[in-house]
Design a protein around this motif. Sequence first.
Motif, short mmCIF file in Angstrom:
data_model
loop_
_atom_site.label_atom_id
_atom_site.label_comp_id
_atom_site.label_asym_id
_atom_site.label_seq_id
_atom_site.Cartn_x
_atom_site.Cartn_y
_atom_site.Cartn_z
N GLY A 50 41.59 38.51 -4.78
CA GLY A 50 42.51 37.66 -4.03
C GLY A 50 43.68 37.21 -4.88
O GLY A 50 44.84 37.21 -4.44
N ARG A 51 43.40 36.82 -6.12
CA ARG A 51 44.47 36.38 -7.03
C ARG A 51 45.45 37.51 -7.34
O ARG A 51 46.67 37.31 -7.38
N ILE A 52 44.91 38.70 -7.61
CA ILE A 52 45.77 39.82 -8.02
C ILE A 52 46.66 40.31 -6.88
O ILE A 52 47.86 40.53 -7.06
N TYR A 53 46.06 40.45 -5.70
CA TYR A 53 46.76 41.15 -4.62
C TYR A 53 47.31 40.25 -3.52
O TYR A 53 48.08 40.71 -2.68
N LEU A 65 41.44 36.56 -0.65
CA LEU A 65 41.42 37.68 0.29
C LEU A 65 41.47 37.14 1.71
O LEU A 65 40.74 36.21 2.05
N PRO A 66 42.34 37.70 2.58
CA PRO A 66 42.36 37.28 3.99
C PRO A 66 40.98 37.48 4.62
O PRO A 66 40.21 38.33 4.15
N PRO A 67 40.67 36.73 5.68
CA PRO A 67 39.32 36.81 6.26
C PRO A 67 38.85 38.22 6.58
O PRO A 67 37.74 38.61 6.23
N GLY A 68 39.72 39.01 7.24
CA GLY A 68 39.33 40.37 7.61
C GLY A 68 39.07 41.24 6.40
O GLY A 68 38.10 42.02 6.36
N VAL A 69 39.92 41.12 5.38
CA VAL A 69 39.77 41.92 4.16
C VAL A 69 38.51 41.50 3.40
O VAL A 69 37.73 42.34 2.94
N SER A 70 38.30 40.18 3.27
CA SER A 70 37.12 39.69 2.57
C SER A 70 35.83 40.16 3.26
O SER A 70 34.88 40.58 2.60
N PRO A 123 48.55 46.18 -1.61
CA PRO A 123 47.22 45.58 -1.48
C PRO A 123 46.38 46.25 -0.40
O PRO A 123 45.19 46.47 -0.59
N LYS A 124 47.01 46.59 0.73
CA LYS A 124 46.26 47.24 1.81
C LYS A 124 45.69 48.57 1.36
O LYS A 124 44.56 48.94 1.69
N GLY A 125 46.49 49.33 0.60
CA GLY A 125 46.04 50.63 0.13
C GLY A 125 44.85 50.52 -0.80
O GLY A 125 43.86 51.26 -0.67
N MET A 127 42.69 47.98 -1.07
CA MET A 127 41.51 47.47 -0.35
C MET A 127 40.92 48.53 0.58
O MET A 127 39.69 48.63 0.71
N ALA A 128 41.77 49.34 1.20
CA ALA A 128 41.28 50.38 2.10
C ALA A 128 40.47 51.43 1.34
O ALA A 128 39.38 51.82 1.78
N THR A 129 40.98 51.87 0.18
CA THR A 129 40.24 52.88 -0.58
C THR A 129 38.98 52.28 -1.20
O THR A 129 37.94 52.94 -1.27
N LEU A 130 39.06 51.01 -1.62
CA LEU A 130 37.87 50.33 -2.13
C LEU A 130 36.78 50.27 -1.06
O LEU A 130 35.60 50.57 -1.33
N CYS A 131 37.16 49.93 0.15
CA CYS A 131 36.19 49.85 1.26
C CYS A 131 35.61 51.24 1.58
O CYS A 131 34.42 51.37 1.87
N LEU A 132 36.44 52.26 1.53
CA LEU A 132 35.97 53.62 1.80
C LEU A 132 34.89 54.02 0.81
O LEU A 132 33.81 54.49 1.20
N PHE A 133 35.17 53.83 -0.47
CA PHE A 133 34.21 54.24 -1.49
C PHE A 133 32.96 53.37 -1.47
O PHE A 133 31.85 53.86 -1.71
N ARG A 134 33.12 52.09 -1.16
CA ARG A 134 31.94 51.22 -1.11
C ARG A 134 31.06 51.51 0.12
O ARG A 134 29.85 51.28 0.08
N PHE A 135 31.67 52.01 1.18
CA PHE A 135 30.85 52.42 2.33
C PHE A 135 29.91 53.55 1.92
O PHE A 135 28.70 53.51 2.19
N TRP A 136 30.45 54.58 1.25
CA TRP A 136 29.62 55.72 0.86
C TRP A 136 28.68 55.35 -0.28
O TRP A 136 27.58 55.92 -0.39
N LEU A 137 29.08 54.41 -1.11
CA LEU A 137 28.16 53.87 -2.12
C LEU A 137 26.96 53.24 -1.42
O LEU A 137 25.81 53.49 -1.78
#
Length: 538
Positions: A50-53, A65-70, A123-125, A127-137
Motif C-alpha cells: 500500500g505504501r509503495i503503490y 491497498l484499496p479494498p478491492g485490491v487488498s 500499480p494495477k499491473g 497487483m494484477a500479475t501478483l494476483c495471477l501468480f498467487r492464484f496458481w500458487l
Amino acid sequence: MARQQLQVLNALDVAKTQLYHFTAIVIAGMGFFTDAYDLFAISLVTKLLGRIYYTHDGALKPGTLPPGVSSAVTGVALVGTLLGQLFFGWLGDKMGRKKVYGVTLVLMVVCSLASGLSFGSTPKGVMATLCLFRFWLGFGIGGDYPLSATIMSEYANKKTRGAFIAAVFAMQGFGILTSGIVALIVSASFDHAYNAPTYEQNAALSTVPQADYIWRIILMFGAVPAALTFYWRMKMPETARYTALVAKNAKQAVQDMAKVLNVELEAEEEKLEKIAERPANSFGLFSREFLRRHGLHLLGTCTTWFLLDIAYYSNNLFQKDIFSAVGWIPPAQKMNAVHEVYRIARAQTLIALCSTVPGYWFTVAFIDIIGRFAIQLMGFFFMTVFMFALAIPYNHWTHKENRIGFIVIYSLTFFFSNFGPNATTFVVPAEIFPARLRSTCHGISAAAGKAGAIVGAFGFLYAAQPKDPSKRDAGYPAGIGVKYSLIVLGCVNALGILFTFLVPEPNGKSLEEASGENELDADEITEQTAPSHRTVPV
C-alpha cells in the motif's frame, strides 16, 4: 464383524516406528511448511504494498491497498487453494498419490518465484500479475492438502497414525514462524542500510525505492524449501493401500512395502480379488450407499473445517490490524515503510513462537492418547471462551496498561486452535473414508475449510472497520468494528462444538476398520456363523 486384513496392510498397521516414517513426515511436511509460508507471508507485506503503490502526495496517512485490491491480494491464493484441493484430491484417487505429488510441488516453486517477479509499469499491473501468480500458487498448495494427508495416513502404523499425520500438518507452524523470521531479517537489513525518516517527518522519503525489493524477496523465499524436497518426493513409492485396494495390484504393493519395511510379504492376489468383488468396496461418491455409510461423516468434516477456518484465517491474515487496533504496533504515520514491516513481522513471529507452534506439537503429543474427538471439542470450546473474553470487555483491552493481557488471551486462541480443530480437521478426513475415495473426500473437506477461510478473509477485512471515519482505512465502508467481529467469531467457534459430534473417532483403528472397508456383508456373516451340516454316523 471384520474380515481378515491383507497381510501387507496388516504389516503397515503393526510396524514399529522407524526411519521411513520420519522420512515421510519430513518429505510431506516440507510441503506444508511451504504452504503456510506462502499463504501467510502475504499478510506481512500488504501494508508495504500500500505504501509503495498507493501513497498520494499530501495525504495525512501512508497509502493502503484499496479494498478491492487488498481483498484480491489476500484472498486470491485461498480461491486457488480451494480449487486445487478439489481437483488434486480427485486426481489423487484416479491416478495415484505419487504421480500427482510432484506436480503440486513444481507449481508451488514456480509460482513462488513468479510472485516475487510480478511486473508492470502501474500499480494495477503489478497487483494484477501478483494476483495471477498467487492464484496458481494457491492451486498447487491446494493439492498438497489431500495428497500429503492421505500419503501419511496410508504409510503410518495404527498406534501412532494420528501423531504422524498431525506432525506433517504441524510443519505449518514452522512455515508461519519462518515467514516472520525471514521478514524480520530482510526488513532489518534494509532498515539499517537505508535509514529513512518516519512518514510524519518526511512523507516522500519515508518509503525508499529499494523497499520494492523487500516484499519480492520475502515472497520468493517460499520456493526454497519446496525445491529442496522435490527429489525425495519423486523417490517415494506409491502407498500400498492405493496400489492394493484401488489399483488392485497386490504384487506391486508387496514389492514396494517389502523394501520399506524390510520384511518378506505374501502378495495374496486371490484374497484381494475377493475383496474387490464385494459390493461394499465398489460404491461411488454420489451413491446412496456412500450417503448411508459416510454422508454424516463428510458433513461433519466439511462443516467443522469450514467453521474453524473462518476464525483461524481471520485471526492469522489480519493480525497486523488487530495489533494496530490495540496499539501494539504504532500508527503507520509514526514509522517508515521498512520499519513497519519489521514491527508487523516481530509481532507475528512472537505469536507463532509462543502459541502457534507449541499448539501444533501438543496435538502431535496427545492425539493418539486422548483421541481426535476430545482434542477438537476442547479446542473449539476454549477458542469460543477466549474470543468472548477478548470481545466483551474489548474497550478495557484498548487501554495501554491492558494491552499485554490482550496479547496473551489472543495468543491462547491460536494455541487452542492448533491444539484443537486446526489439526484434527486435517487428520480425521484422511482416516475415515475408503481408500478409493480418501483423497477426494479429504479434498472436499479441505475445500470447505478454504471456503471458510475466504469468508473469514474477505468478511473480517470489511467487518473489522470501525464506524469512526477517521480511524477507518481509506476506501472502506463502515463495519461493525473489531469488538463485534470477535463476538461473531466466538459464535462461529461455538457452532464448531456442535458439528464435532458428527465426526467419528478413528483412534486405535486401522484405516480399513475406521472406513468400514473390511466389514463383512450380511450374507458373509451368515456364511461364517451358520452351523456346518455333517453326516452323523449311526
